[in-house]
Design an enzyme around this catalytic site. Structure first.
Site, PDB file in Angstrom:
ATOM      1  N   THR A  61      36.304  20.673   2.445  1.00  0.00           N
ATOM      2  CA  THR A  61      35.024  21.137   1.898  1.00  0.00           C
ATOM      3  C   THR A  61      33.844  20.694   2.754  1.00  0.00           C
ATOM      4  O   THR A  61      33.905  19.653   3.420  1.00  0.00           O
ATOM      5  CB  THR A  61      34.864  20.580   0.464  1.00  0.00           C
ATOM      6  N   ASP A  62      32.752  21.455   2.675  1.00  0.00           N
ATOM      7  CA  ASP A  62      31.521  21.053   3.384  1.00  0.00           C
ATOM      8  C   ASP A  62      30.925  19.772   2.796  1.00  0.00           C
ATOM      9  O   ASP A  62      30.069  19.139   3.417  1.00  0.00           O
ATOM     10  CB  ASP A  62      30.482  22.191   3.388  1.00  0.00           C
ATOM     11  N   GLU A  63      31.397  19.378   1.601  1.00  0.00           N
ATOM     12  CA  GLU A  63      30.832  18.180   0.966  1.00  0.00           C
ATOM     13  C   GLU A  63      31.152  16.907   1.732  1.00  0.00           C
ATOM     14  O   GLU A  63      30.508  15.881   1.520  1.00  0.00           O
ATOM     15  CB  GLU A  63      31.328  18.054  -0.476  1.00  0.00           C
ATOM     16  N   TYR A  97      34.464  12.662  -5.447  1.00  0.00           N
ATOM     17  CA  TYR A  97      35.217  13.858  -5.021  1.00  0.00           C
ATOM     18  C   TYR A  97      35.184  13.981  -3.507  1.00  0.00           C
ATOM     19  O   TYR A  97      36.234  14.063  -2.848  1.00  0.00           O
ATOM     20  CB  TYR A  97      34.641  15.119  -5.677  1.00  0.00           C
ATOM     21  N   LYS A 144      38.188  13.681  -0.665  1.00  0.00           N
ATOM     22  CA  LYS A 144      38.513  14.761   0.289  1.00  0.00           C
ATOM     23  C   LYS A 144      38.407  14.236   1.730  1.00  0.00           C
ATOM     24  O   LYS A 144      39.241  14.561   2.579  1.00  0.00           O
ATOM     25  CB  LYS A 144      37.577  15.964   0.105  1.00  0.00           C
TER      26      LYS A 144
END
Ligand code: NAD
Ligand code: TYD
Length: 346
Positions: free
Chosen positions: A128-130, A152, A156
């Site tokens: 994810t871009d997060e 989260y 990741k």
């Protein structure tokens, strides 16, 4: 080119939102076999695979990616794993992070061991871009440092670091994709778009965290799954690829589009207590994947309109989810204690 000899895929987490759209996409292609492994957590649902479960090329197995024996067995005769399995919701990770670490870090290790021991040709890990954290200006590039800021995104990023280590130490043929905020059919009604749409369809308000000026890049799920398959076939081992939609919007703009599509009044916009550690902006530079030959196709206005229509027409899918005990409990826990700061326009 790897794509030519990838004939069979294990899609882990294939009964979730993006995974099920991916399975539907590849089942329509010319793969010999697609095996879905999914634990069926609160977010997994075989109804997401309606229409593909009876495809003779598709097999469904209920199970956990942390179960090393099962994963070893299932990977003895597939060419590649594409890993969608994860705990995925930031708000839930703020309430309880344990499952996130278990699936998103330990589970990735189990998959890596299976790829290594069974000498698979590819492991595509959907990230994810997060993991880049808050991006005040400019756009994140693949070599930027990881700076996750909630449980989260930290889990990741932890999974990604395990992959990096297995690439370097064991030569595991892994590739990472980092997708932006994804929307479309079959998204569990907890992420901002499906929860907002289904709230309004039930006459309830949209809860905007804080001032609603946070920015996300929106990517239609069909583009996301096509981008992931493109990376599976054409990506270079050991690399990461950003997959973005090129549609940066403030949350409040997204909420207004939902109200407009549903012909609902502005006073359904409720600005409420902000999310803890809320990242203000994510933005992706997608030059790397576009130089390889892939770009998104779905425009945000069309994608949003079609998504709102899908939820309007598929209450039989989301109605029982919203009525379930788990959902009601989560909803009360996450939204019950939030103060309404303002109603209508900010
Ligand atoms: P989702 O929550 O809809 O689905 C996750 C699926 O994984 C569910 O079917 C669940 O049952 C399954 N699962 C969870 N733990 C498991 C385990 N231990 N073993 C086997 N299966 C398990 O998630 P999604 O939105 O489809 O996201 C898929 C992937 O894409 C995730 O890795 C997520 O981090 C990533 N991603 C999501 C977005 C987004 O906006 N939704 C954006 C970028 C990346
Ligand atoms: P979300 O869909 O949870 O995705 P992510 O946290 O992965 O970006 O949230 C998208 C944005 O919308 C994020 O800035 C948080 C915000 N948000 C709200 O304002 N209200 C909500 O009810 C939810 C779920 C999210």
């Amino acid at each position: 080119m790897a794509g030519e000899y990838i004939r069979s895929i294990l899609a882990t987490g294939g009964a979730g939102f993006i995974g099920s759209n991916f399975v539907r996409h590849v089942a329509a292609g010319d793969y010999e076999r697609v095996v879905v492994l999914d634990k069926l957590t609160y977010a997994g649902n075989t109804a997401n695979l309606a229409g593909v479960l009876d495809d003779p090329h598709v097999t469904f197995v209920q199970g956990d990616i942390c179960d090393s024996e099962l994963v070893f067995d299932l990977t003895q005769d597939v060419d590649a794993i594409v890993n969608f399995a994860a705990e995925t919701h930031v708000d839930r990770s703020l309430l309880n992070a344990g499952e996130f670490i278990q699936t998103d870090v330990y589970g990735v290790y189990v998959l890596l061991e299976a790829v290594r021991r069974n000498a698979l040709r590819r492991f595509v890990h959907v990230s994810t871009d997060e993991v880049y954290g808050h991006v005040p200006e400019g756009k994140s590039r693949e070599n930027d440092p990881l700076d996750p800021r909630n449980p989260y995104s930290a889990s990741k990023a932890g999974g990604e670091l395990m992959i990096r280590s297995y690439c370097t130490s064991h030569g595991v043929p892994a590739i990472i994709t980092r997708g932006s905020n994804t929307y479309g059919p079959y998204q569990y009604p907890e992420k901002v778009l499906p929860i907002s749409i289904t709230n309004v369809l039930q006459g309830q308000p949209i809860h905007i965290y804080g001032d609603g000026q946070q920015v996300r890049d929106w990517l239609h799920v069909q583009d996301h799954v096509e981008g992931i398959e493109f990376v599976l076939r054409h990506g270079l081992v050991g690399e990461a690829y950003n997959i973005g939609g090129g549609n940066e919007r403030r949350n409040v703009e997204i909420a207004r589009s939902v109200l407009r599509e549903l012909d609902a009044p502005d006073d359904l916009l409720h600005f409420v207590t902000d999310r803890q550690g809320h990242d203000r902006r994510y933005a992706l530079d997608t030059a790397k994947i576009s130089e390889l030959g892939w770009s998104p196709r779905v425009g945000l206005d069309d994608g949003l309109r079609e998504t709102v229509r899908w939820y309007r027409e598929n209450q039989q899918w989301w109605g029982p989810i919203r009525e379930s005990e788990d959902y009601q409990q989560y909803f009360a826990q996450n939204y019950g204690g939030r103060e309404v700061l303002k109603v209508g326009q900010w």
